[in-house]
Design a protein around this motif. Structure first.
Motif, PDB file in Angstrom:
ATOM      1  N   GLY A 165       0.813  -1.211   0.000  1.00  0.00           N
ATOM      2  CA  GLY A 165       0.000   0.000   0.000  1.00  0.00           C
ATOM      3  C   GLY A 165       0.846   1.261   0.000  1.00  0.00           C
ATOM      4  N   ARG A 166       0.312   2.336  -0.561  1.00  0.00           N
ATOM      5  CA  ARG A 166       1.041   3.606  -0.526  1.00  0.00           C
ATOM      6  C   ARG A 166       0.972   4.194   0.881  1.00  0.00           C
ATOM      7  NH1 ARG A 166      -2.161   7.514  -4.635  1.00  0.00           N
ATOM      8  NH2 ARG A 166      -0.825   9.048  -3.612  1.00  0.00           N
ATOM      9  N   PHE A 167       1.965   5.025   1.201  1.00  0.00           N
ATOM     10  CA  PHE A 167       2.012   5.579   2.552  1.00  0.00           C
ATOM     11  C   PHE A 167       2.156   7.097   2.507  1.00  0.00           C
ATOM     12  CE2 PHE A 167       5.953   3.455   1.298  1.00  0.00           C
ATOM     13  CZ  PHE A 167       6.752   4.565   1.072  1.00  0.00           C
ATOM     14  N   ASP A 168       1.884   7.681   1.319  1.00  0.00           N
ATOM     15  CA  ASP A 168       2.063   9.123   1.156  1.00  0.00           C
ATOM     16  C   ASP A 168       0.748   9.894   1.287  1.00  0.00           C
ATOM     17  OD1 ASP A 168       1.160   7.847  -1.132  1.00  0.00           O
ATOM     18  OD2 ASP A 168       1.983   9.355  -2.483  1.00  0.00           O
ATOM     19  N   LEU A 169      -0.317   9.202   1.631  1.00  0.00           N
ATOM     20  CA  LEU A 169      -1.604   9.878   1.839  1.00  0.00           C
ATOM     21  C   LEU A 169      -1.680  10.328   3.305  1.00  0.00           C
ATOM     22  CD1 LEU A 169      -3.737   7.288  -0.160  1.00  0.00           C
ATOM     23  CD2 LEU A 169      -3.156   9.613  -0.870  1.00  0.00           C
ATOM     24  N   PRO A 170      -2.607  11.229   3.653  1.00  0.00           N
ATOM     25  CA  PRO A 170      -2.671  11.698   5.043  1.00  0.00           C
ATOM     26  C   PRO A 170      -2.761  10.543   6.044  1.00  0.00           C
ATOM     27  CG  PRO A 170      -4.143  12.970   3.646  1.00  0.00           C
ATOM     28  CD  PRO A 170      -3.606  11.864   2.785  1.00  0.00           C
ATOM     29  N   GLY A 171      -1.901  10.603   7.056  1.00  0.00           N
ATOM     30  CA  GLY A 171      -1.909   9.549   8.081  1.00  0.00           C
ATOM     31  C   GLY A 171      -1.086   8.333   7.714  1.00  0.00           C
ATOM     32  N   GLY A 172      -0.448   8.348   6.540  1.00  0.00           N
ATOM     33  CA  GLY A 172       0.388   7.208   6.127  1.00  0.00           C
ATOM     34  C   GLY A 172       1.764   7.277   6.771  1.00  0.00           C
TER      35      GLY A 172
END
Ligand SMILES: [Zn+2]
Length: 228
Positions: A165-172
């Motif tokens: 999963g990506r981790f660059d979204l808010p809260g990642g």
């Protein structure tokens, strides 16, 4: 489509529009994992109908994490006897997002009904026993769900076939994400059922996929470091 005696898989295969895979665990109690976007719910309804199932028979909807392509359609069951559950941190994240949205745009977002919160441990629903694993890193309140009887791991957007999963979204958070994936390694998984893309079937293939994902992750961080 039926993949085990109790499990139905509704993959999202469009390349032009984003939505998630949905899963239905059938039995005396019927559990839906991730209904997806509201405006695309007819895709799930049609899929279930062709398997002789009805969306109206769902007793419980489990949400893996608070991204609209996974949870938005829960509003479909508002005011019905169908229950909806997600992790408390996911609900808090949504409420915070709605507050900021209203502050910046003046518009209100719908309040999504959640009947109870999921936390690490066993969740019994009728004859089904689910192990809930807290797996933050992609989104706050992200969970993976392990169906013990069928050895199926519903991994949301934590791990996919040959990807994570990506981790660059808010809260990642990348470190949280890799720790979350490590936790999953101890499970005996016959089918990896991710939130997007194809299933990974067979114990050996699932293990191999885990190691491939660790290698990809390491490679990505090595590249980041050389760039610095
Ligand atoms: Zn997501």
């Amino acid at each position: 489509m039926k993949i085990t005696e109790h499990l139905f898989y509704y993959p999202w295969e469009s390349l032009t529009e984003n939505n998630c895979n949905s899963y239905v665990v059938w039995g005396r109690r019927k559990v839906l994992i991730d209904p997806g976007h509201l405006h695309l719910l007819d895709h799930l309804e049609r899929g279930m109908r062709s398997d002789g199932l009805s969306i109206n028979d769902i007793d419980l909807v489990l949400v893996t994490h608070p991204h609209p392509d996974h949870f938005e359609a829960i509003s479909r069951w508002a005011g019905t006897s169908t229950m909806v559950a997600m992790h408390r941190d996911g609900k808090i994240f949504l409420e915070e997002f709605a507050r900021l949205w209203q502050e910046t745009t003046g518009k209100t977002l719908p309040i999504f009904p959640v009947d109870f919160f999921l936390k690490a441990g066993t969740l019994k629903v009728g004859e089904h026993s689910f192990k809930i694993i807290e797996t933050p890193g992609h989104a706050p309140g992200s969970i993976c769900i392990y169906l013990e009887r069928d050895r199926v791991l519903f991994s949301g957007d934590v791990i996919f076939a040959r990807s994570f999963g990506r981790f660059d979204l808010p809260g990642g958070d990348p470190l949280q994400l890799i720790r979350s994936i490590e936790q999953l390694l101890e499970l005996d998984v016959e089918i990896l059922a991710p939130g997007h893309g194809p299933l990974v079937k067979g114990r050996g293939s699932v293990k191999e996929n885990f190691y491939l994902v660790f290698a990809l992750f390491q490679q990505m961080f090595a590249q980041e470091n050389t760039r610095i």
